[in-house]
Design a protein around this motif. Structure first.
Motif, short mmCIF file in Angstrom:
data_model
loop_
_atom_site.label_atom_id
_atom_site.label_comp_id
_atom_site.label_asym_id
_atom_site.label_seq_id
_atom_site.Cartn_x
_atom_site.Cartn_y
_atom_site.Cartn_z
N GLU A 41 0.82 -1.20 0.00
CA GLU A 41 0.00 0.00 0.00
C GLU A 41 0.86 1.26 0.00
OE1 GLU A 41 -3.76 2.01 0.04
OE2 GLU A 41 -3.12 -0.05 -0.43
N THR A 42 2.05 1.16 0.59
CA THR A 42 2.91 2.34 0.66
C THR A 42 4.36 1.94 0.46
OG1 THR A 42 3.44 4.31 1.97
CG2 THR A 42 3.26 2.23 3.16
N TYR A 43 5.23 2.91 0.42
CA TYR A 43 6.66 2.68 0.22
C TYR A 43 7.27 2.05 1.47
CZ TYR A 43 6.49 7.03 2.86
OH TYR A 43 6.20 7.99 3.80
N PHE A 44 8.45 1.42 1.29
CA PHE A 44 9.18 0.93 2.46
C PHE A 44 10.52 1.65 2.61
CE2 PHE A 44 10.81 -1.87 -0.87
CZ PHE A 44 12.16 -2.00 -0.57
N MET A 45 10.84 2.52 1.67
CA MET A 45 12.04 3.33 1.80
C MET A 45 11.78 4.68 1.14
SD MET A 45 15.94 2.62 0.46
CE MET A 45 16.11 1.14 1.46
N LYS A 46 12.20 5.76 1.81
CA LYS A 46 12.02 7.10 1.27
C LYS A 46 13.28 7.93 1.55
CE LYS A 46 9.95 9.19 5.40
NZ LYS A 46 8.81 9.95 5.94
N PRO A 47 13.48 9.01 0.82
CA PRO A 47 14.62 9.88 1.10
C PRO A 47 14.40 10.64 2.41
CG PRO A 47 13.72 10.25 -1.12
CD PRO A 47 12.73 9.45 -0.37
N ASP A 48 15.27 10.43 3.38
CA ASP A 48 15.15 11.16 4.64
C ASP A 48 16.50 11.49 5.27
OD1 ASP A 48 15.94 8.67 5.54
OD2 ASP A 48 14.03 8.18 6.50
N LYS A 49 17.57 11.23 4.53
CA LYS A 49 18.90 11.60 4.98
C LYS A 49 19.44 12.71 4.08
CE LYS A 49 19.01 8.27 8.03
NZ LYS A 49 17.63 7.79 7.86
N PRO A 50 20.33 13.55 4.58
CA PRO A 50 20.82 14.68 3.77
C PRO A 50 21.35 14.26 2.41
CG PRO A 50 21.53 14.93 6.04
CD PRO A 50 20.88 13.58 5.95
N TYR A 51 22.10 13.15 2.34
CA TYR A 51 22.68 12.71 1.07
C TYR A 51 21.63 12.06 0.15
CZ TYR A 51 22.89 8.49 3.96
OH TYR A 51 22.57 7.45 4.81
N GLU A 52 20.43 11.78 0.67
CA GLU A 52 19.33 11.28 -0.15
C GLU A 52 18.44 12.42 -0.64
OE1 GLU A 52 18.94 7.13 2.46
OE2 GLU A 52 17.54 8.78 2.75
N ILE A 53 18.45 13.50 0.12
CA ILE A 53 17.57 14.63 -0.17
C ILE A 53 18.20 15.61 -1.15
CG2 ILE A 53 16.46 16.64 0.89
CD1 ILE A 53 16.06 14.91 3.41
N THR A 54 19.52 15.79 -1.04
CA THR A 54 20.21 16.79 -1.86
C THR A 54 21.32 16.16 -2.68
OG1 THR A 54 19.77 18.46 -0.17
CG2 THR A 54 21.43 18.99 -1.82
#
Length: 403
Positions: free
Chosen positions: A354-367
């Protein structure tokens, strides 16, 4: 006495307020901690979960300063200077081999991409080879691979022991899904485009081949032997423990998921020559984006698709719409989901998280080169643990582990 009584009441009221505030804060903290786990806590029993990011080490691979003489430019370049991402991974011997995409700083399409190799004895600490092992050359496929390069590798083993790699060639205009083979992960033979005929120049990428896993020492994959399994399903392999991932026939053919809008399928008799699955003369869509979800804009194959007792498990990457997607995520964010397909009909979806199991939430994943990206592509079973390798913001490589 009345004054002392009022003072006592005031003290009691103050203590109560402090206690209530502390309890409330604690409750909210528990809610936040709980909400951070909801991405994986509601997963279906068939899914391959949970994975935990290795924050103490991530990112595990970053850009470098290695030099390489490009056969097309005929000069030495720093081939991995700009970014590294798109990691495939396989267990070879007693080590993990990561085949990753690296970009230089001189290619006119945000850098020319080549594929390098990094090796690890523990699945976490990698040592890269100095030169790329796969790159555009003055060969018959230069017209598909130059000047954008080669990218998005995914690797499985064939039944005769060869490594089969699907990858994307980018000429600066069109991305095309191609295939190559190797016996040692270092020296590769290019075989050309996956799609032929009227689909040859169709934008295509991200080929995930349906596979199963070998047990240590077994000459062939573990077979489904239960009496309840129909005879026509007896040839389907189920996961073992050693980590050797082998392309597996379903109903006499090999199958591949591919695409980065919807997901489509192709079949093959030899893992080299492929025929797309069509419906009404067009590529048949087997998995679509979902309005209002994390995968509202597009879906794109992750690592190989794994045959299990429940069906065929496919990890995939989903992109969020700028408007009309998951409002709790950033517009354009790449998160990771899983879908389950019928093991007797790989084009039939049975279930989907139904939803994701991994998302961008660390600085190196976000930028990074592309913001808000966790893009899974490599998966191995190594020393009794699952290692999931993913690109972060199209700039670095990280790992998550399932124990």
């Amino acid at each position: 006495m009345k004054l002392k009584s009022n003072l006592f009441k005031q003290i009691l009221a103050t203590v109560f307020c402090i206690y209530a505030a502390t309890a409330c804060t604690s409750h909210k903290k528990e809610e936040v901690q709980s909400s951070e786990q909801t991405d994986q806590s509601d997963s279906a029993g068939w899914s391959l979960l949970p994975f935990e990011k290795v924050d103490s080490l991530n990112p595990i691979l970053t850009s470098g300063m290695s030099t390489f003489k490009c056969p097309i430019l005929k000069k030495s370049i720093r081939w991995d200077e700009k970014d590294v991402f798109n990691p495939a991974a396989v267990v070879h011997g007693d080590k993990v081999y990561m085949i990753f995409r690296a970009e230089d700083n001189i290619g006119k399409y945000a850098g020319t991409s080549r594929l390098g190799v990094a090796v690890s004895e523990d699945g976490l600490h990698f040592e890269r080879m100095a030169s790329p092992v796969f790159y555009p050359d003055n060969d018959s496929l230069k017209r598909f691979e130059w000047e954008g390069g080669v990218e998005d590798p995914r690797i499985v083993k064939s039944e005769d022991g060869k490594y089969i790699m699907t990858y994307t060639g980018y000429d600066g205009t069109t991305a095309r899904l191609l295939v190559a083979s190797s016996t040692d992960l270092i020296h590769w033979t290019k075989h050309g485009t996956v799609l032929q005929g009227k689909h040859k120049n169709t934008w295509s990428k991200s080929g995930a081949i349906v596979s199963s896993m070998y047990k240590s020492g077994d000459p062939e994959p573990v077979r489904a032997l239960e009496d309840s399994v129909p005879k026509h399903k007896k040839d389907l392999a189920v996961p073992g423990k050693s980590g050797t991932v082998v392309a597996t026939r379903v109903n006499g053919k090999y199958w591949m998921y591919f695409g980065d809008t919807d997901l489509f399928m192709a079949t093959s008799d030899d893992l080299i020559h492929w025929t797309p699955v069509e419906e009404n003369g067009k590529l048949k869509s087997v998995l679509k984006p979902r309005p209002g979800y994390f995968d509202s804009r597009l879906v794109e194959s992750g690592p190989y698709a794994l045959i299990t007792d429940d069906g065929i498990v496919l990890m995939y990457n989903g992109m969020n719409l700028e408007t009309g997607g998951d409002t709790t995520l950033a517009p354009g964010a790449y998160c990771t989901g899983q879908a389950l397909f019928d093991r007797n009909d790989p084009s039939k979806v049975i279930d989907r998280l139904e939803t994701y199991f991994m998302k961008p939430d660390k600085p190196y994943e976000i930028t990074g080169q592309v913001n808000q990206v966790c893009f899974v592509e490599g998966l191995v079973y190594f020393k009794d643990e699952w290692y999931l390798y993913y690109g972060t913001a199209d700039s670095k490589i990280a790992v998550a582990v399932k124990r």
